[in-house]
Design a protein around this motif. Sequence first.
Motif, short mmCIF file in Angstrom:
data_model
loop_
_atom_site.label_atom_id
_atom_site.label_comp_id
_atom_site.label_asym_id
_atom_site.label_seq_id
_atom_site.Cartn_x
_atom_site.Cartn_y
_atom_site.Cartn_z
N PHE A 168 -7.44 46.02 40.24
CA PHE A 168 -8.75 45.92 39.60
C PHE A 168 -8.60 45.01 38.39
N HIS A 169 -9.38 43.93 38.40
CA HIS A 169 -9.34 42.94 37.32
C HIS A 169 -10.64 43.05 36.52
N TRP A 170 -10.56 42.88 35.22
CA TRP A 170 -11.77 42.87 34.40
C TRP A 170 -12.48 41.54 34.64
N ALA A 171 -13.77 41.59 34.91
CA ALA A 171 -14.56 40.38 35.14
C ALA A 171 -15.12 39.89 33.81
N GLU A 172 -15.17 38.59 33.63
CA GLU A 172 -15.68 38.00 32.38
C GLU A 172 -17.10 38.44 32.07
N GLU A 173 -17.91 38.56 33.11
CA GLU A 173 -19.32 38.94 32.92
C GLU A 173 -19.52 40.44 32.85
N GLY A 174 -18.44 41.19 32.86
CA GLY A 174 -18.50 42.65 32.84
C GLY A 174 -18.17 43.22 34.21
N GLY A 175 -17.79 44.45 34.23
CA GLY A 175 -17.42 45.07 35.49
C GLY A 175 -16.02 44.66 35.93
N PHE A 176 -15.79 44.74 37.23
CA PHE A 176 -14.47 44.48 37.78
C PHE A 176 -14.57 43.66 39.06
N TRP A 177 -13.53 42.89 39.33
CA TRP A 177 -13.37 42.32 40.67
C TRP A 177 -12.06 42.88 41.20
N VAL A 178 -11.99 43.05 42.52
CA VAL A 178 -10.89 43.78 43.14
C VAL A 178 -10.22 42.92 44.21
N SER A 179 -8.89 42.92 44.19
CA SER A 179 -8.13 42.22 45.22
C SER A 179 -7.11 43.19 45.84
N PHE A 180 -6.71 42.90 47.06
CA PHE A 180 -5.72 43.70 47.77
C PHE A 180 -4.51 42.82 48.08
N PRO A 181 -3.35 43.11 47.47
CA PRO A 181 -2.16 42.28 47.70
C PRO A 181 -1.77 42.16 49.17
N ASP A 182 -2.00 43.19 49.96
CA ASP A 182 -1.62 43.16 51.38
C ASP A 182 -2.66 42.49 52.26
N ASP A 207 -2.95 40.77 35.46
CA ASP A 207 -4.18 40.74 34.67
C ASP A 207 -5.17 41.82 35.10
N GLY A 208 -4.66 43.01 35.33
CA GLY A 208 -5.53 44.11 35.73
C GLY A 208 -4.72 45.39 35.79
N PHE A 209 -5.15 46.30 36.65
CA PHE A 209 -4.41 47.55 36.81
C PHE A 209 -4.48 47.98 38.27
N LEU A 210 -3.49 48.74 38.67
CA LEU A 210 -3.35 49.15 40.06
C LEU A 210 -4.13 50.43 40.35
N VAL A 211 -4.84 50.44 41.48
CA VAL A 211 -5.53 51.62 41.97
C VAL A 211 -5.22 51.72 43.46
N VAL A 212 -4.83 52.89 43.93
CA VAL A 212 -4.60 53.07 45.36
C VAL A 212 -5.93 53.48 45.97
N VAL A 213 -6.38 52.72 46.96
CA VAL A 213 -7.66 52.96 47.61
C VAL A 213 -7.41 53.68 48.93
N THR A 261 -13.65 41.99 46.45
CA THR A 261 -14.97 42.56 46.18
C THR A 261 -15.14 42.70 44.68
N GLN A 262 -16.26 43.27 44.26
CA GLN A 262 -16.53 43.46 42.84
C GLN A 262 -17.50 44.61 42.63
N GLY A 263 -17.61 45.05 41.39
CA GLY A 263 -18.56 46.10 41.04
C GLY A 263 -18.89 46.05 39.57
N ASP A 264 -20.05 46.57 39.23
CA ASP A 264 -20.52 46.54 37.84
C ASP A 264 -19.77 47.51 36.94
N ASP A 265 -19.21 48.57 37.53
CA ASP A 265 -18.42 49.54 36.76
C ASP A 265 -17.32 50.06 37.67
N MET A 266 -16.49 50.93 37.13
CA MET A 266 -15.32 51.42 37.87
C MET A 266 -15.74 52.13 39.16
N ALA A 267 -16.74 53.00 39.08
CA ALA A 267 -17.17 53.76 40.26
C ALA A 267 -17.69 52.82 41.35
#
Length: 130
Positions: free
Chosen positions: A10-24, A73-79, A30-36
Amino acid sequence: MNKLFYPAVFHWAEEGGFWVSFPDLPECLTQGDDMAQAYEMAVDALGLCLVSKEQNKEPLPKPSEPDKVSVEDGFLVVVEFDMLAYKKRANPRAVKKTLTIPGWLDEEATAKGVNFSQVLQEALIEKLRA
């Protein structure tokens, strides 16, 4: 293999919220306006990617161990992704099947008011969980 767990960054987006990438799955973003919302969108994006690979008969990548994922430049979350639940939601259409059972079994079940479709569905779901 119904529940799958993939690490996401989960990366912090410049415009707010987060964008998400999957290393595998580098194609899965994807992206979202908040963590949830970002987590919800990550589950959906992961599902689309994995189901697409499955439909194209491509092997699903083995999820990386969380401690092996580099996060700069973010933090790890297991989905968590539940393949069976996703398929139920994405393809709820009914399909007609013809089957054969012994006559005595048909008579007994009919006399007891057994719903054949429901029994078959429940048995198949149970069998797939095994």
